[in-house]
Design a protein around this motif. Structure first.
Motif, PDB file in Angstrom:
ATOM      1  N   LEU A 187       0.827  -1.202   0.000  1.00  0.00           N
ATOM      2  CA  LEU A 187       0.000   0.000   0.000  1.00  0.00           C
ATOM      3  C   LEU A 187       0.868   1.261   0.000  1.00  0.00           C
ATOM      4  N   GLY A 188       1.956   1.238   0.794  1.00  0.00           N
ATOM      5  CA  GLY A 188       2.848   2.388   0.843  1.00  0.00           C
ATOM      6  C   GLY A 188       3.532   2.632  -0.494  1.00  0.00           C
ATOM      7  N   ALA A 189       4.032   1.576  -1.122  1.00  0.00           N
ATOM      8  CA  ALA A 189       4.727   1.721  -2.412  1.00  0.00           C
ATOM      9  C   ALA A 189       3.783   2.236  -3.487  1.00  0.00           C
ATOM     10  N   LEU A 190       2.563   1.730  -3.506  1.00  0.00           N
ATOM     11  CA  LEU A 190       1.583   2.185  -4.492  1.00  0.00           C
ATOM     12  C   LEU A 190       1.243   3.660  -4.277  1.00  0.00           C
ATOM     13  N   THR A 191       1.054   4.056  -3.024  1.00  0.00           N
ATOM     14  CA  THR A 191       0.727   5.454  -2.725  1.00  0.00           C
ATOM     15  C   THR A 191       1.864   6.383  -3.136  1.00  0.00           C
ATOM     16  N   TRP A 192       3.108   5.994  -2.849  1.00  0.00           N
ATOM     17  CA  TRP A 192       4.261   6.813  -3.219  1.00  0.00           C
ATOM     18  C   TRP A 192       4.333   6.972  -4.742  1.00  0.00           C
ATOM     19  N   PRO A 264      -1.097   4.228   3.705  1.00  0.00           N
ATOM     20  CA  PRO A 264      -1.205   5.180   2.590  1.00  0.00           C
ATOM     21  C   PRO A 264      -1.206   6.636   3.059  1.00  0.00           C
ATOM     22  N   VAL A 265      -1.845   6.915   4.196  1.00  0.00           N
ATOM     23  CA  VAL A 265      -1.877   8.284   4.713  1.00  0.00           C
ATOM     24  C   VAL A 265      -0.472   8.756   5.051  1.00  0.00           C
TER      25      VAL A 265
END
Length: 320
Positions: A187-192, A264-265
């Motif tokens: 989720l973090g990689a996609l958001t970045w 993600p936030v």
């Protein structure tokens, strides 16, 4: 205070140092945490007011209760900026404290925070696998998001038990589970990727951080990937603490929907210029996290504990 022989912190890591750290996990920990020390509290929205005092105290109470409070002397292992112990001391956990970390920069900031808060705390730069205190020194040992950085977790827990007094308790919180880490990283990689791509558009260029800052964040992320050595299965973590010699070992987990929302936030906040989102966003994010955390407590009755993001572990030193 920190020893005069402690090395000075290095606030930045070069590309060459990052490459060297790929072959030395402890060097990676020092480089990454020295790099992050001065801005770490802002990055993770850490404070030393009622919000984080309550958060720290609730983590401890959730896994171990508070019947033994106040303890006389506490140790925080891998203290970072002092977030867990300093807020716990403000909540009434212990009268005096000590902090240790492999990063000189983090110890420096933790001691500065303790002094500002008027807390009786000393600190040392130290390896968690060789804690520089005598046997039977502390009444309680705590840590937050530290075990997953330590190469030999079982050895570190043996050291924790050595420096605890008989009957003394340890509490570690904020440790990533295997399943939780899997979905959080994705989720973090996609958001970045989405944020840094969309903010290239002319209409959104004000929302894009300077390329130099994005490149530095990428190098920091490369180091962070190196310092996050372990993820934990709750049952395996229980067995590890038991093998180390602890009694009454218990592992609990928390944050499922809160983690799916929170990662993600946090990543979005890191990808846009500081201050761009404002106080309203900060309160929205915090209140949403609180609501979802309450939902997660209810879901813990039906959702397998291994699905949650954070693991907490407690145990005591056996009494002869």
């Amino acid at each position: 205070m920190s020893s005069a022989e402690d090395p000075a912190p290095d606030p930045h890591a070069t590309a060459e140092q990052v490459e060297a750290a790929r072959h030395d996990r402890k060097l990676a920990n020092v480089l990454y945490h020295d790099w992050e020390a001065q801005s770490y509290d802002d990055k993770w929205s850490i404070s030393y007011d009622e919000r984080c005092i309550s958060y720290a105290a609730e983590r401890f109470r959730y896994i171990a209760g508070d019947r033994e409070w106040p303890y006389e002397r506490a140790l925080e292992l891998g203290c970072g900026t002092g977030f867990f112990l300093l807020n716990l001391m403000q909540a009434g956990l212990a009268r005096t404290g000590s902090v240790t970390d492999l990063s000189p920069g983090m110890v420096q900031v933790a001691l500065r925070n303790a002094e500002r808060l008027g807390l009786d705390v000393d600190g040392r730069v130290a390896d968690a696998e060789r804690i520089p205190f005598d046997d039977d020194t502390f009444d309680v040992v705590v840590g937050h998001a530290v075990l997953h950085h330590i190469p030999d977790v079982e050895q570190a827990l043996r050291e924790v038990l050595r420096v605890l007094k008989p009957g003394g308790r340890f509490v570690f919180a904020g440790e990533p589970t295997k399943i939780g880490d899997w979905y959080a990283r994705r989720l973090g990689a996609l958001t970045w990727k989405v944020t840094t791509t969309v903010t290239r558009l002319p209409l959104l260029n004000d929302w894009r951080r300077p390329q130099q800052e994005l490149d530095e964040s990428s190098r920091a992320a490369a180091l962070e990937a190196l310092v996050d050595i372990h993820v934990f299965d709750p049952a395996d973590l229980e067995r590890c603490a038991t093998r180390a010699g602890a009694a009454g070992v218990r592992v609990a987990t928390e944050e499922f929907t809160a983690a799916v929302f929170g990662w993600p936030v946090r990543t979005f906040e890191a990808a846009v210029p500081p201050g761009k989102l404002g106080w309203g966003w900060a309160m929205f994010a915090y209140r949403s996290w609180l609501r979802l955390s309450r939902l997660d407590r209810a879901l813990s009755r039906v959702v397998p504990r291994a699905w949650f993001y954070n693991a907490l572990v407690t145990g005591t030193k056996p009494v002869p």
